[in-house]
Motif scaffolding. Structure first.
Motif, PDB file in Angstrom:
ATOM      1  N   PRO A  18      17.727   1.064  17.524  1.00  0.00           N
ATOM      2  CA  PRO A  18      16.919   1.756  18.288  1.00  0.00           C
ATOM      3  C   PRO A  18      16.796   3.125  17.895  1.00  0.00           C
ATOM      4  CG  PRO A  18      19.091   1.053  19.069  1.00  0.00           C
ATOM      5  CD  PRO A  18      19.117   0.419  17.853  1.00  0.00           C
ATOM      6  N   HIS A  19      15.596   3.734  17.942  1.00  0.00           N
ATOM      7  CA  HIS A  19      15.387   5.073  17.575  1.00  0.00           C
ATOM      8  C   HIS A  19      16.073   6.120  18.467  1.00  0.00           C
ATOM      9  CE1 HIS A  19      13.613   7.912  14.878  1.00  0.00           C
ATOM     10  NE2 HIS A  19      12.647   8.185  15.466  1.00  0.00           N
ATOM     11  N   HIS A  20      15.818   7.381  18.204  1.00  0.00           N
ATOM     12  CA  HIS A  20      16.359   8.422  18.818  1.00  0.00           C
ATOM     13  C   HIS A  20      16.290   8.425  20.392  1.00  0.00           C
ATOM     14  CE1 HIS A  20      12.866  11.103  17.468  1.00  0.00           C
ATOM     15  NE2 HIS A  20      12.757  10.749  18.953  1.00  0.00           N
ATOM     16  N   ASP A  21      16.859   9.307  21.243  1.00  0.00           N
ATOM     17  CA  ASP A  21      16.937   9.320  22.586  1.00  0.00           C
ATOM     18  C   ASP A  21      16.961  10.873  22.869  1.00  0.00           C
ATOM     19  OD1 ASP A  21      16.684   8.748  25.367  1.00  0.00           O
ATOM     20  OD2 ASP A  21      18.485   7.666  25.505  1.00  0.00           O
ATOM     21  N   VAL A  22      15.926  11.615  22.852  1.00  0.00           N
ATOM     22  CA  VAL A  22      15.931  13.050  23.194  1.00  0.00           C
ATOM     23  C   VAL A  22      15.607  13.402  24.743  1.00  0.00           C
ATOM     24  CG1 VAL A  22      14.952  15.055  22.652  1.00  0.00           C
ATOM     25  CG2 VAL A  22      15.013  13.471  20.947  1.00  0.00           C
ATOM     26  N   GLY A  23      16.636  14.522  25.194  1.00  0.00           N
ATOM     27  CA  GLY A  23      16.298  14.836  26.611  1.00  0.00           C
ATOM     28  C   GLY A  23      16.696  13.657  27.598  1.00  0.00           C
ATOM     29  N   ALA A  24      17.607  12.905  27.488  1.00  0.00           N
ATOM     30  CA  ALA A  24      17.957  11.766  28.477  1.00  0.00           C
ATOM     31  C   ALA A  24      18.789  12.611  29.766  1.00  0.00           C
ATOM     32  CB  ALA A  24      18.799  10.829  27.936  1.00  0.00           C
ATOM     33  N   THR A  25      18.134  13.567  30.135  1.00  0.00           N
ATOM     34  CA  THR A  25      18.892  14.162  31.282  1.00  0.00           C
ATOM     35  C   THR A  25      17.855  14.866  32.182  1.00  0.00           C
ATOM     36  OG1 THR A  25      20.449  15.851  31.802  1.00  0.00           O
ATOM     37  CG2 THR A  25      18.951  16.266  29.720  1.00  0.00           C
ATOM     38  N   ASP A  26      18.113  15.356  33.418  1.00  0.00           N
ATOM     39  CA  ASP A  26      17.441  15.967  34.345  1.00  0.00           C
ATOM     40  C   ASP A  26      17.637  17.501  34.114  1.00  0.00           C
ATOM     41  OD1 ASP A  26      16.104  13.874  35.304  1.00  0.00           O
ATOM     42  OD2 ASP A  26      17.673  13.551  36.904  1.00  0.00           O
ATOM     43  N   ASP A  27      18.724  17.733  33.113  1.00  0.00           N
ATOM     44  CA  ASP A  27      18.914  19.306  33.126  1.00  0.00           C
ATOM     45  C   ASP A  27      18.141  19.976  31.836  1.00  0.00           C
ATOM     46  OD1 ASP A  27      20.053  21.583  32.086  1.00  0.00           O
ATOM     47  OD2 ASP A  27      22.106  20.872  32.415  1.00  0.00           O
ATOM     48  N   MET A  28      17.072  20.835  32.643  1.00  0.00           N
ATOM     49  CA  MET A  28      16.115  21.321  31.714  1.00  0.00           C
ATOM     50  C   MET A  28      16.756  22.171  30.406  1.00  0.00           C
ATOM     51  SD  MET A  28      13.312  19.955  32.503  1.00  0.00           S
ATOM     52  CE  MET A  28      12.779  19.006  33.952  1.00  0.00           C
ATOM     53  N   GLU A  29      17.779  23.093  30.892  1.00  0.00           N
ATOM     54  CA  GLU A  29      18.564  23.696  29.844  1.00  0.00           C
ATOM     55  C   GLU A  29      18.942  23.034  28.676  1.00  0.00           C
ATOM     56  OE1 GLU A  29      21.361  26.545  31.521  1.00  0.00           O
ATOM     57  OE2 GLU A  29      19.798  27.648  32.805  1.00  0.00           O
ATOM     58  N   GLN A  30      19.601  21.763  29.103  1.00  0.00           N
ATOM     59  CA  GLN A  30      19.954  20.865  28.170  1.00  0.00           C
ATOM     60  C   GLN A  30      18.874  20.212  27.133  1.00  0.00           C
ATOM     61  OE1 GLN A  30      23.116  18.005  28.865  1.00  0.00           O
ATOM     62  NE2 GLN A  30      22.430  16.438  27.456  1.00  0.00           N
ATOM     63  N   ARG A  31      17.832  19.956  27.858  1.00  0.00           N
ATOM     64  CA  ARG A  31      16.606  19.443  26.996  1.00  0.00           C
ATOM     65  C   ARG A  31      16.098  20.423  26.091  1.00  0.00           C
ATOM     66  NH1 ARG A  31      12.430  16.528  31.132  1.00  0.00           N
ATOM     67  NH2 ARG A  31      13.906  14.943  32.236  1.00  0.00           N
ATOM     68  N   ALA A  32      16.044  21.778  26.589  1.00  0.00           N
ATOM     69  CA  ALA A  32      15.798  22.829  25.396  1.00  0.00           C
ATOM     70  C   ALA A  32      16.590  23.146  24.537  1.00  0.00           C
ATOM     71  CB  ALA A  32      15.753  24.047  26.377  1.00  0.00           C
ATOM     72  N   MET A  33      18.049  22.932  24.661  1.00  0.00           N
ATOM     73  CA  MET A  33      18.973  23.069  23.691  1.00  0.00           C
ATOM     74  C   MET A  33      18.909  21.905  22.452  1.00  0.00           C
ATOM     75  SD  MET A  33      23.200  22.872  23.805  1.00  0.00           S
ATOM     76  CE  MET A  33      23.387  24.151  24.980  1.00  0.00           C
ATOM     77  N   GLU A  34      18.743  20.629  23.162  1.00  0.00           N
ATOM     78  CA  GLU A  34      18.270  19.516  22.219  1.00  0.00           C
ATOM     79  C   GLU A  34      17.217  19.901  21.280  1.00  0.00           C
ATOM     80  OE1 GLU A  34      18.905  15.369  23.663  1.00  0.00           O
ATOM     81  OE2 GLU A  34      19.955  16.326  25.458  1.00  0.00           O
ATOM     82  N   TYR A  35      16.086  20.143  21.913  1.00  0.00           N
ATOM     83  CA  TYR A  35      14.884  20.351  21.134  1.00  0.00           C
ATOM     84  C   TYR A  35      15.048  21.533  20.141  1.00  0.00           C
ATOM     85  CZ  TYR A  35       9.807  22.167  20.567  1.00  0.00           C
ATOM     86  OH  TYR A  35       8.674  22.553  20.285  1.00  0.00           O
ATOM     87  N   ALA A  36      15.711  22.756  20.591  1.00  0.00           N
ATOM     88  CA  ALA A  36      15.944  23.846  19.449  1.00  0.00           C
ATOM     89  C   ALA A  36      16.867  23.074  18.633  1.00  0.00           C
ATOM     90  CB  ALA A  36      16.567  24.922  20.272  1.00  0.00           C
ATOM     91  N   HIS A  37      17.729  22.270  18.752  1.00  0.00           N
ATOM     92  CA  HIS A  37      18.750  21.773  17.856  1.00  0.00           C
ATOM     93  C   HIS A  37      17.898  21.123  16.325  1.00  0.00           C
ATOM     94  CE1 HIS A  37      22.220  19.787  15.856  1.00  0.00           C
ATOM     95  NE2 HIS A  37      21.537  18.829  16.064  1.00  0.00           N
ATOM     96  N   HIS A  38      17.016  19.990  17.131  1.00  0.00           N
ATOM     97  CA  HIS A  38      16.562  19.428  16.071  1.00  0.00           C
ATOM     98  C   HIS A  38      15.368  20.199  15.198  1.00  0.00           C
ATOM     99  CE1 HIS A  38      12.944  18.065  18.142  1.00  0.00           C
ATOM    100  NE2 HIS A  38      13.600  17.774  19.163  1.00  0.00           N
ATOM    101  N   GLY A  39      14.705  20.945  16.007  1.00  0.00           N
ATOM    102  CA  GLY A  39      13.636  21.927  15.238  1.00  0.00           C
ATOM    103  C   GLY A  39      12.294  21.160  15.219  1.00  0.00           C
ATOM    104  N   ASP A  40      11.968  20.031  15.622  1.00  0.00           N
ATOM    105  CA  ASP A  40      10.801  19.438  15.155  1.00  0.00           C
ATOM    106  C   ASP A  40       9.813  19.646  16.093  1.00  0.00           C
ATOM    107  OD1 ASP A  40       8.582  17.966  14.458  1.00  0.00           O
ATOM    108  OD2 ASP A  40       9.701  16.106  13.795  1.00  0.00           O
ATOM    109  N   LEU A  41       8.708  20.694  16.086  1.00  0.00           N
ATOM    110  CA  LEU A  41       8.106  20.828  17.025  1.00  0.00           C
ATOM    111  C   LEU A  41       7.021  19.954  17.584  1.00  0.00           C
ATOM    112  CD1 LEU A  41       6.449  24.355  15.660  1.00  0.00           C
ATOM    113  CD2 LEU A  41       8.606  23.959  17.064  1.00  0.00           C
ATOM    114  N   LEU A  42       7.083  18.813  16.770  1.00  0.00           N
ATOM    115  CA  LEU A  42       6.147  17.558  17.124  1.00  0.00           C
ATOM    116  C   LEU A  42       6.800  16.673  18.056  1.00  0.00           C
ATOM    117  CD1 LEU A  42       4.435  16.716  13.628  1.00  0.00           C
ATOM    118  CD2 LEU A  42       3.529  18.230  15.581  1.00  0.00           C
TER     119      LEU A  42
END
Length: 239
Positions: free
Chosen positions: A69-93
């Motif tokens: 099973p592939h990745h599971d990004v942003g599996a939360t309602d916490d928008m700040e955590q979603r933003a942190m996960e997004y900045a961590h992997h760094g893939d704009l796509l």
């Protein structure tokens, strides 16, 4: 690797035609690669007949299921955590929430294998490089099948799943961990983790004669680079 052509099936193809897992797919197979690139919003789940077909196939000696099973990004309602996960992997796509792999995850759970795909971690790279992944932290004493014989590292991908063990009873065993890029904050590293589970193995158990290897699909694409170590890993899986 084996001298045999590799047939490829999509469970649901571009035209919407369904190709379920059944004896037509499995009867002539020793090693099955099953990758969960289905977006969870599509609601794909294995039918009871598919689960029973996989169970019956794995009762045969010499079978191996490689599943991811592939990745599971942003599996939360916490928008700040979603933003942190997004900045961590760094893939704009990749958006701030992108959840994959419900079908493959359901297969694992139906087989009684306590593994879940979580997050999308950016792995650490060797000093002075941008995409040369650091060596695995391999637990070779657990690797009784030699899956990691001659294997030092896999390949770099910007967002790899952590395969969390939800039960620690020996059903599933971590074969290798991968160092996380600590220069980019992530919920896992903030909780003190420096590595994620990148390769998990479930040895034969009960009436299941075949084993199960859990790793991400990107490991099998030359798009993300390949070297002698990675090619050795591929060969080990089908030897």
């Amino acid at each position: 690797m084996t001298g045999h052509a590799v047939p490829v099936f999509q469970r649901v193809d571009q035209a919407g035609f369904a190709q379920p897992l059944d004896e037509r797919v499995l009867d002539d197979v020793d090693t099955l690669f099953l990758f969960g690139l289905d977006h969870n919003v599509t609601g794909q789940m294995p039918a009871d007949a598919e689960i029973e077909a996989v169970r019956a196939w794995l009762r045969r000696e010499g079978t191996r299921l490689v599943i991811g099973p592939h990745h599971d990004v942003g599996a939360t309602d916490d928008m700040e955590q979603r933003a942190m996960e997004y900045a961590h992997h760094g893939d704009l796509l990749v958006p701030r929430q992108q959840r994959f792999g419900a079908y493959a995850l359901a297969i694992l759970h139906a087989l009684g294998i306590p593994v879940e795909n979580r997050y999308a971690l950016r792995p650490a790279v060797r000093e002075g490089t941008r995409d040369k992944i650091v060596p695995l932290n391999a637990f070779r004493d657990v690797d009784t099948k030699g899956i990691l014989d001659g294997v030092e590292s896999l390949n770099f991908h910007m967002h790899l799943p952590h395969y969390a063990l939800t039960r620690d009873d020996g059903t599933a065993r971590v074969l290798a961990k991968q160092a996380i890029d600590l220069s980019r904050p992530h919920p896992m590293t903030l909780s003190g983790e420096t590595e994620f589970n990148t390769l998990v193995w479930a040895p034969p158990a009960g009436d299941r004669a075949g084993d199960v290897v859990i790793c991400d699909s990107t490991v099998f694409s030359t798009l993300f680079g390949a070297d002698e170590s990675l090619e050795r890993f591929w060969k080990n899986l089908v030897s």
